[in-house]
Design a protein around this motif. Structure first.
Motif, mmCIF file in Angstrom:
data_model
loop_
_atom_site.group_PDB
_atom_site.id
_atom_site.type_symbol
_atom_site.label_atom_id
_atom_site.label_comp_id
_atom_site.label_asym_id
_atom_site.label_seq_id
_atom_site.Cartn_x
_atom_site.Cartn_y
_atom_site.Cartn_z
ATOM 1 N N ALA A 99 19.413 19.467 14.328
ATOM 2 C CA ALA A 99 20.005 20.425 13.384
ATOM 3 C C ALA A 99 19.267 20.395 12.046
ATOM 4 C CB ALA A 99 21.487 20.110 13.169
ATOM 5 N N LEU A 100 18.921 19.218 11.568
ATOM 6 C CA LEU A 100 18.207 19.116 10.291
ATOM 7 C C LEU A 100 16.829 19.753 10.395
ATOM 8 C CD1 LEU A 100 19.313 15.492 9.378
ATOM 9 C CD2 LEU A 100 19.975 17.597 8.173
ATOM 10 N N LYS A 101 16.169 19.572 11.519
ATOM 11 C CA LYS A 101 14.843 20.181 11.728
ATOM 12 C C LYS A 101 14.964 21.718 11.785
ATOM 13 C CE LYS A 101 10.496 19.214 12.590
ATOM 14 N NZ LYS A 101 9.654 18.649 11.558
ATOM 15 N N VAL A 102 15.987 22.200 12.462
ATOM 16 C CA VAL A 102 16.205 23.656 12.551
ATOM 17 C C VAL A 102 16.477 24.236 11.164
ATOM 18 C CG1 VAL A 102 17.818 25.433 13.382
ATOM 19 C CG2 VAL A 102 16.965 23.685 14.954
ATOM 20 N N CYS A 103 17.316 23.569 10.405
ATOM 21 C CA CYS A 103 17.711 24.094 9.095
ATOM 22 C C CYS A 103 16.621 23.954 8.036
ATOM 23 C CB CYS A 103 18.973 23.380 8.595
ATOM 24 S SG CYS A 103 20.460 23.783 9.510
ATOM 25 N N PHE A 104 15.857 22.867 8.081
ATOM 26 C CA PHE A 104 14.990 22.547 6.948
ATOM 27 C C PHE A 104 13.517 22.354 7.286
ATOM 28 C CE2 PHE A 104 19.200 20.556 5.977
ATOM 29 C CZ PHE A 104 19.610 21.537 5.104
ATOM 30 N N ASN A 105 13.114 22.610 8.517
ATOM 31 C CA ASN A 105 11.720 22.436 8.925
ATOM 32 C C ASN A 105 11.209 21.047 8.552
ATOM 33 O OD1 ASN A 105 11.559 25.066 10.018
ATOM 34 N ND2 ASN A 105 11.354 25.876 7.950
ATOM 35 N N GLU A 106 10.160 20.977 7.727
ATOM 36 C CA GLU A 106 9.567 19.672 7.392
ATOM 37 C C GLU A 106 10.509 18.809 6.548
ATOM 38 O OE1 GLU A 106 8.476 22.685 4.404
ATOM 39 O OE2 GLU A 106 8.009 22.589 6.548
ATOM 40 N N ASP A 107 11.373 19.406 5.754
ATOM 41 C CA ASP A 107 12.348 18.617 4.998
ATOM 42 C C ASP A 107 13.364 17.960 5.929
ATOM 43 O OD1 ASP A 107 11.161 19.181 2.576
ATOM 44 O OD2 ASP A 107 12.679 20.632 1.934
ATOM 45 N N GLY A 108 13.523 18.493 7.124
ATOM 46 C CA GLY A 108 14.463 17.928 8.088
ATOM 47 C C GLY A 108 14.157 16.479 8.416
ATOM 48 N N ASP A 109 12.871 16.138 8.520
ATOM 49 C CA ASP A 109 12.498 14.748 8.796
ATOM 50 C C ASP A 109 12.922 13.836 7.648
ATOM 51 O OD1 ASP A 109 11.380 15.418 11.255
ATOM 52 O OD2 ASP A 109 9.379 15.693 10.411
ATOM 53 N N HIS A 110 12.754 14.317 6.429
ATOM 54 C CA HIS A 110 13.160 13.528 5.256
ATOM 55 C C HIS A 110 14.668 13.315 5.262
ATOM 56 C CE1 HIS A 110 13.378 12.040 1.164
ATOM 57 N NE2 HIS A 110 14.346 12.913 0.951
ATOM 58 N N TYR A 111 15.429 14.368 5.517
ATOM 59 C CA TYR A 111 16.886 14.247 5.541
ATOM 60 C C TYR A 111 17.351 13.358 6.700
ATOM 61 C CZ TYR A 111 17.177 17.899 1.983
ATOM 62 O OH TYR A 111 17.067 18.624 0.828
ATOM 63 N N ALA A 112 16.680 13.463 7.853
ATOM 64 C CA ALA A 112 17.021 12.598 8.987
ATOM 65 C C ALA A 112 16.794 11.137 8.623
ATOM 66 C CB ALA A 112 16.201 12.981 10.212
ATOM 67 N N LYS A 113 15.736 10.872 7.885
ATOM 68 C CA LYS A 113 15.473 9.493 7.446
ATOM 69 C C LYS A 113 16.577 9.016 6.507
ATOM 70 C CE LYS A 113 11.993 6.547 5.335
ATOM 71 N NZ LYS A 113 10.676 6.466 4.736
ATOM 72 N N GLU A 114 17.022 9.889 5.592
ATOM 73 C CA GLU A 114 18.111 9.504 4.687
ATOM 74 C C GLU A 114 19.399 9.224 5.462
ATOM 75 O OE1 GLU A 114 18.686 10.823 0.739
ATOM 76 O OE2 GLU A 114 17.039 12.255 0.927
ATOM 77 N N CYS A 115 19.626 9.974 6.516
ATOM 78 C CA CYS A 115 20.836 9.778 7.314
ATOM 79 C C CYS A 115 20.748 8.541 8.206
ATOM 80 C CB CYS A 115 21.091 11.000 8.194
ATOM 81 S SG CYS A 115 21.625 12.464 7.296
ATOM 82 N N PHE A 116 19.607 8.335 8.851
ATOM 83 C CA PHE A 116 19.535 7.355 9.937
ATOM 84 C C PHE A 116 18.399 6.342 9.845
ATOM 85 C CE2 PHE A 116 21.108 11.424 11.652
ATOM 86 C CZ PHE A 116 22.396 11.034 11.994
ATOM 87 N N GLY A 117 17.422 6.534 8.947
ATOM 88 C CA GLY A 117 16.220 5.722 9.056
ATOM 89 C C GLY A 117 15.759 4.953 7.839
ATOM 90 N N LEU A 118 16.535 4.909 6.768
ATOM 91 C CA LEU A 118 16.087 4.146 5.600
ATOM 92 C C LEU A 118 15.978 2.669 5.954
ATOM 93 C CD1 LEU A 118 18.183 5.734 2.698
ATOM 94 C CD2 LEU A 118 15.771 6.119 3.243
ATOM 95 N N ALA A 119 15.004 1.997 5.344
ATOM 96 C CA ALA A 119 14.795 0.577 5.605
ATOM 97 C C ALA A 119 16.032 -0.240 5.226
ATOM 98 C CB ALA A 119 13.566 0.078 4.847
ATOM 99 N N ASP A 120 16.651 0.113 4.119
ATOM 100 C CA ASP A 120 17.869 -0.575 3.692
ATOM 101 C C ASP A 120 19.064 0.117 4.346
ATOM 102 O OD1 ASP A 120 19.860 -1.997 2.471
ATOM 103 O OD2 ASP A 120 19.168 -1.612 0.419
ATOM 104 N N ARG A 121 19.571 -0.479 5.403
ATOM 105 C CA ARG A 121 20.646 0.127 6.198
ATOM 106 C C ARG A 121 21.862 0.505 5.363
ATOM 107 N NH1 ARG A 121 20.452 -0.440 12.002
ATOM 108 N NH2 ARG A 121 22.625 0.164 11.905
#
Length: 180
Positions: A99-121
């Protein structure tokens, strides 16, 4: 069905407001939870409008074989859980990333990282949601509340920008993303 999900998301945004008599208490955790619920509704709406391509049985088997091969045929419990979540039964995380990729294209990866992938859990948006829901955040600790409020601003941005994909209104521009 997607419209009902968007309407449900709007309801969640309005939901956490307290009565005037209780306005002295901090609402950060309640508001965060409501915004996360709105996010989940919007993820479902995007997946209804633009569903992910599902894998055939043979595609799943090929991915499982490659997964096994990459680990020399030996799996840990964590590997097995990862294979199931990423190949056999892709769950909410994958739906949200789509959904983030559909809505935001390249920004979707950044938002996905903020949701699920930051180093500091503890700063991952999804992990904050889990901590709130499971009572792992000390609601009386001002430092915890400040941390949640700081991450709430990021969740707020994602949710309102997602609303902009469904509703015609001047959705906010993300200053963190427009500077890139």
């Amino acid at each position: 069905h997607a419209r009902k999900k968007v309407e449900a998301a709007l309801l969640w945004i309005r939901e956490p407001r307290r009565s005037f008599l209780l306005s002295y208490r901090p609402d950060a955790l309640r508001i965060y939870s409501s915004y996360w619920n709105a996010f989940e509704c919007l993820v479902e709406a995007v997946n209804l409008v633009r569903p992910r391509a599902s894998l055939s049985r043979s595609e799943k088997q090929n991915r499982i074989d490659a997964f096994l091969c990459a680990r020399n045929g030996k799996l840990s419990v964590e590997d097995l859980e990862l294979a199931y979540r990423s190949i056999v039964n892709q769950g909410f995380r994958d739906q949200a990333m789509h959904a983030l990729k559909v809505c935001f294209n390249e920004d979707g990866d950044h938002y996905a990282k903020e949701c699920f992938g930051l180093a500091d859990r503890k700063d991952r948006l999804y992990d904050i949601r889990n901590a709130i829901n499971h009572g792992d955040i000390d609601a009386e600790n001002p430092e915890e509340l400040v941390r949640v409020e700081a991450r709430l601003t990021r969740l707020w941005m994602i949710v309102w920008r997602m609303f902009g994909c469904f509703i015609s209104f001047p959705a906010p521009a993300d200053p963190e993303r427009s500077a890139k």
